[in-house]
Design a protein around this motif. Structure first.
Motif, PDB file in Angstrom:
ATOM      1  N   SER A  55      31.436  43.646  39.974  1.00 21.94           N
ATOM      2  CA  SER A  55      31.403  42.900  38.715  1.00 21.94           C
ATOM      3  C   SER A  55      31.082  41.428  38.955  1.00 21.94           C
ATOM      4  CB  SER A  55      32.719  43.052  37.952  1.00 21.94           C
ATOM      5  OG  SER A  55      33.806  42.574  38.707  1.00 21.94           O
ATOM      6  N   GLY A  56      31.539  40.869  40.077  1.00 17.87           N
ATOM      7  CA  GLY A  56      31.212  39.479  40.401  1.00 17.87           C
ATOM      8  C   GLY A  56      29.721  39.286  40.642  1.00 17.87           C
TER       9      GLY A  56
ATOM     10  N   HIS B 206      35.062  45.399  33.487  1.00 13.02           N
ATOM     11  CA  HIS B 206      36.182  44.477  33.710  1.00 13.02           C
ATOM     12  C   HIS B 206      37.508  45.101  33.278  1.00 13.02           C
ATOM     13  CE1 HIS B 206      33.961  41.088  35.170  1.00 13.02           C
ATOM     14  NE2 HIS B 206      33.196  41.033  34.092  1.00 13.02           N
TER      15      HIS B 206
ATOM     16  N   LYS C  59      35.699  44.530  41.851  1.00 13.67           N
ATOM     17  CA  LYS C  59      35.658  43.070  41.694  1.00 13.67           C
ATOM     18  C   LYS C  59      34.387  42.496  42.302  1.00 13.67           C
ATOM     19  CE  LYS C  59      40.634  42.602  41.672  1.00 13.67           C
ATOM     20  NZ  LYS C  59      41.813  42.197  42.412  1.00 13.67           N
TER      21      LYS C  59
ATOM     22  N   GLY D 119      40.220  37.153  37.488  1.00 18.71           N
ATOM     23  CA  GLY D 119      38.761  37.137  37.425  1.00 18.71           C
ATOM     24  C   GLY D 119      38.227  38.121  36.402  1.00 18.71           C
ATOM     25  N   SER D 120      38.779  39.319  36.400  1.00 21.18           N
ATOM     26  CA  SER D 120      38.342  40.334  35.444  1.00 21.18           C
ATOM     27  C   SER D 120      38.832  40.022  34.036  1.00 21.18           C
ATOM     28  CB  SER D 120      38.821  41.710  35.888  1.00 21.18           C
ATOM     29  OG  SER D 120      38.198  42.064  37.102  1.00 21.18           O
TER      30      SER D 120
ATOM     31  N   GLU E 292      27.950  39.641  37.297  1.00 23.83           N
ATOM     32  CA  GLU E 292      28.156  38.446  36.478  1.00 23.83           C
ATOM     33  C   GLU E 292      27.281  37.294  36.974  1.00 23.83           C
ATOM     34  OE1 GLU E 292      29.631  37.833  33.718  1.00 23.83           O
ATOM     35  OE2 GLU E 292      31.081  39.431  33.466  1.00 23.83           O
TER      36      GLU E 292
ATOM     37  N   CYS F 204      35.672  36.572  40.021  1.00 22.90           N
ATOM     38  CA  CYS F 204      35.748  37.979  40.445  1.00 22.90           C
ATOM     39  C   CYS F 204      35.552  38.108  41.951  1.00 22.90           C
ATOM     40  CB  CYS F 204      34.719  38.817  39.695  1.00 22.90           C
ATOM     41  SG  CYS F 204      35.147  39.142  37.987  1.00 22.90           S
TER      42      CYS F 204
ATOM     43  N   THR G   1      38.705  36.847  43.763  1.00 20.75           N
ATOM     44  CA  THR G   1      39.811  37.807  43.765  1.00 20.75           C
ATOM     45  C   THR G   1      39.477  39.029  44.610  1.00 20.75           C
ATOM     46  OG1 THR G   1      39.047  38.784  41.685  1.00 20.75           O
ATOM     47  CG2 THR G   1      40.743  37.080  41.545  1.00 20.75           C
TER      48      THR G   1
ATOM     49  N   THR H  28      38.624  47.440  35.932  1.00 18.74           N
ATOM     50  CA  THR H  28      39.050  46.662  37.091  1.00 18.74           C
ATOM     51  C   THR H  28      40.430  46.051  36.875  1.00 18.74           C
ATOM     52  OG1 THR H  28      36.726  46.162  37.544  1.00 18.74           O
ATOM     53  CG2 THR H  28      38.359  44.832  38.680  1.00 18.74           C
TER      54      THR H  28
ATOM     55  N   GLY I 253      36.447  37.732  32.825  1.00 21.45           N
ATOM     56  CA  GLY I 253      35.226  38.486  32.571  1.00 21.45           C
ATOM     57  C   GLY I 253      35.251  39.193  31.222  1.00 21.45           C
TER      58      GLY I 253
END
Length: 105
Positions: A11-12, A43, A8, A59-60, A15, A87, A90, A46, A63
């Motif tokens: 990926s956050g 995502h 998370k 969040g994912s 992003e 992301c 979370t 995740t 995404g």
């Protein structure tokens, strides 16, 4: 820290990097839009791990939606920004939704 929480955070951050107007757009266009495919897979993995660990996955999930719609210029920028924030939010949460004994499956 669980693997899903680490993913998370990763990926956050990615992003939010794609939400930088000129740089993020250039990365997406010059990669032939494969950056969106990579983010979709990241995502999806995740989400699967988050569900297994009974952690929030919104969040994912957002995404994944972002990866599907981010080819639209202004909409993509806004969605990358929101997905990155969600992301990371979370990923910050430290407790699962349920403190009941985890599902063994």
């Amino acid at each position: 820290m669980s693997i899903s929480r680490i993913l998370k955070w990763i990926s956050g951050i990615l992003e939010l990097g794609l939400a930088i107007p000129i740089i993020g757009g250039s990365i997406i266009i010059f990669s032939g839009y494969s950056a969106l495919g990579f983010m979709f897979v990241l995502h999806a993995i995740t989400v699967i791990l988050s569900v297994r660990n009974q952690e929030p996955a919104y969040g994912s999930l957002f995404g994944i939606l972002t990866s599907l719609l981010a080819w639209i210029p202004v909409v993509g920028w806004l969605m990358h920004l929101i997905a990155g924030i969600l992301c990371i939010m979370t990923g910050i949460k430290n407790s699962p939704r349920y403190n009941y004994p985890p599902n063994p499956f």
